[in-house]
Design a protein around this motif. Structure first.
Motif, PDB file in Angstrom:
ATOM      1  N   LYS A  57       2.968   7.856   6.544  1.00 35.51           N
ATOM      2  CA  LYS A  57       1.854   7.973   6.098  1.00 35.51           C
ATOM      3  C   LYS A  57       1.414   7.127   4.622  1.00 35.51           C
ATOM      4  N   THR A  58       2.500   7.659   4.028  1.00 34.36           N
ATOM      5  CA  THR A  58       2.492   6.890   2.628  1.00 34.36           C
ATOM      6  C   THR A  58       2.735   5.408   2.640  1.00 34.36           C
ATOM      7  N   SER A  59       3.841   5.159   3.477  1.00 31.79           N
ATOM      8  CA  SER A  59       4.171   3.677   3.800  1.00 31.79           C
ATOM      9  C   SER A  59       2.882   2.902   4.223  1.00 31.79           C
ATOM     10  N   LEU A  60       1.995   3.666   5.033  1.00 29.15           N
ATOM     11  CA  LEU A  60       0.836   2.900   5.552  1.00 29.15           C
ATOM     12  C   LEU A  60      -0.112   2.599   4.502  1.00 29.15           C
ATOM     13  N   LEU A  61      -0.361   3.885   3.541  1.00 35.47           N
ATOM     14  CA  LEU A  61      -1.348   3.583   2.459  1.00 35.47           C
ATOM     15  C   LEU A  61      -0.678   2.397   1.645  1.00 35.47           C
ATOM     16  N   ARG A  62       0.535   2.539   1.198  1.00 39.46           N
ATOM     17  CA  ARG A  62       1.078   1.368   0.323  1.00 39.46           C
ATOM     18  C   ARG A  62       0.899   0.140   0.764  1.00 39.46           C
ATOM     19  N   VAL A  63       0.745  -0.169   2.040  1.00 41.64           N
ATOM     20  CA  VAL A  63       0.457  -1.637   2.556  1.00 41.64           C
ATOM     21  C   VAL A  63      -0.784  -1.988   2.362  1.00 41.64           C
ATOM     22  N   GLU A  68       3.158  -2.618  -0.863  1.00 41.24           N
ATOM     23  CA  GLU A  68       4.476  -3.088   0.113  1.00 41.24           C
ATOM     24  C   GLU A  68       3.882  -4.080   0.952  1.00 41.24           C
ATOM     25  N   ARG A  69       4.749  -4.996   1.264  1.00 40.67           N
ATOM     26  CA  ARG A  69       4.631  -6.248   2.252  1.00 40.67           C
ATOM     27  C   ARG A  69       4.828  -5.592   3.468  1.00 40.67           C
ATOM     28  N   PRO A  70       4.216  -5.753   4.675  1.00 42.50           N
ATOM     29  CA  PRO A  70       4.880  -5.531   5.897  1.00 42.50           C
ATOM     30  C   PRO A  70       6.009  -6.643   6.446  1.00 42.50           C
ATOM     31  N   ALA A  71       6.965  -5.821   7.066  1.00 41.52           N
ATOM     32  CA  ALA A  71       8.164  -6.830   7.484  1.00 41.52           C
ATOM     33  C   ALA A  71       7.473  -7.905   8.572  1.00 41.52           C
ATOM     34  N   SER A  72       6.415  -7.168   9.526  1.00 43.45           N
ATOM     35  CA  SER A  72       5.756  -8.189  10.479  1.00 43.45           C
ATOM     36  C   SER A  72       4.634  -7.561  10.720  1.00 43.45           C
TER      37      SER A  72
END
Length: 263
Positions: A57-63, A68-72
């Motif tokens: 959840k937090t990773s998505l919000l950080r994107v 954060e930059r997506p790996a793909s």
């Protein structure tokens, strides 16, 4: 608010993620936090991400925030690559205020960062504090405030730039139950009044149903969206939120969301 003359499917998305993946670690030992996430949020929506710890959840919000930059995959906010501070306000689980500054000093710093002239800052500080229910608190030290008051200051700081998009990462998790309920109600009303688009992260089914116009359920291994629950509860600014909490429809939606999360 979204234009009423445009069908929802044709509205320009404020947030648009396509097949997003986020990975940490090394090339030999990668950890996939998110995989294959598609997400579109339109203007005026209050979208809640709910799910267990470690589901991304937090990773998505950080994107979405540009941290954060997506790996793909592809991530866009209003058609552009997400960048920190570019049109989005962020409220974290902890207030993260400057303890050596007063309440007004914290807000003044935020206003200075976005280029508000010094002469205009006192007026804006007064307006922001009134908006979050802290009138007359500009001269207080942050360590003199309760946890709930500090989180209100953090919310005021996020609103300083008048963002179209507000990102909130479990902002009430560390608060006592009564303060949490009060701030839930105030954020719900404030978002509706200002017509903001909100992406909100929580573990709580009750909080998700109360706040969200749409709830997305996430699962781990890797993190992904596995279900969506539309919430049809009244969202007018004069809605009695206390009565809403005790309504049969609220209980039904909370039960349904809990069932989905457990499944």
């Amino acid at each position: 608010m979204p234009r009423t003359d445009v069908p929802p499917g044709q509205q320009v998305a404020v947030v648009d993620l396509t097949d997003v993946a986020v990975r940490y670690g090394t090339a030999k030992q990668p950890v996939t936090a998110l995989e294959g996430v598609d997400l579109r949020i339109h203007a005026g929506e209050f979208v809640v991400l709910v799910g267990p710890s470690g589901c991304g959840k937090t990773s998505l919000l950080r994107v979405v925030a540009g941290f954060e930059r997506p790996a793909s995959g592809r991530a866009r906010v209003r058609g552009a690559l997400p960048r920190p501070g570019a049109g989005a306000g962020v409220v974290f689980q902890q207030p993260r205020l400057f303890p050596w500054r007063t309440v007004g000093g914290n807000l003044g710093f935020a206003l200075a960062r976005i280029g508000v002239p010094r002469a205009e800052r006192p007026r804006r500080i007064v307006e922001l504090l009134e908006r979050v229910g802290l009138p007359g608190m500009a001269g207080r030290r942050t360590w003199e405030l309760s946890g709930g008051q500090q989180q209100r200051v953090a919310l005021a700081r996020a609103l300083a730039a008048e963002p179209e998009l507000l990102l909130m990462d479990e902002p009430f998790a560390a608060l006592d139950a009564l303060t949490r309920e009060r701030l839930q109600e105030e954020v719900r009303v404030l978002a509706g009044r200002l017509g903001m688009t909100v992406l909100f992260v929580t573990h709580s089914a009750e909080e998700a149903v109360l706040l969200g116009s749409r709830v997305l359920v996430m699962a781990a291994g890797p993190g992904r969206v596995v279900a969506e629950l539309p919430v049809s509860l009244a969202r007018e600014s004069d809605t009695d939120v206390s009565a809403l909490r005790s309504s049969p429809e609220f209980a039904r939606l909370r039960g349904r969301l809990t069932e989905i999360m457990r499944g």
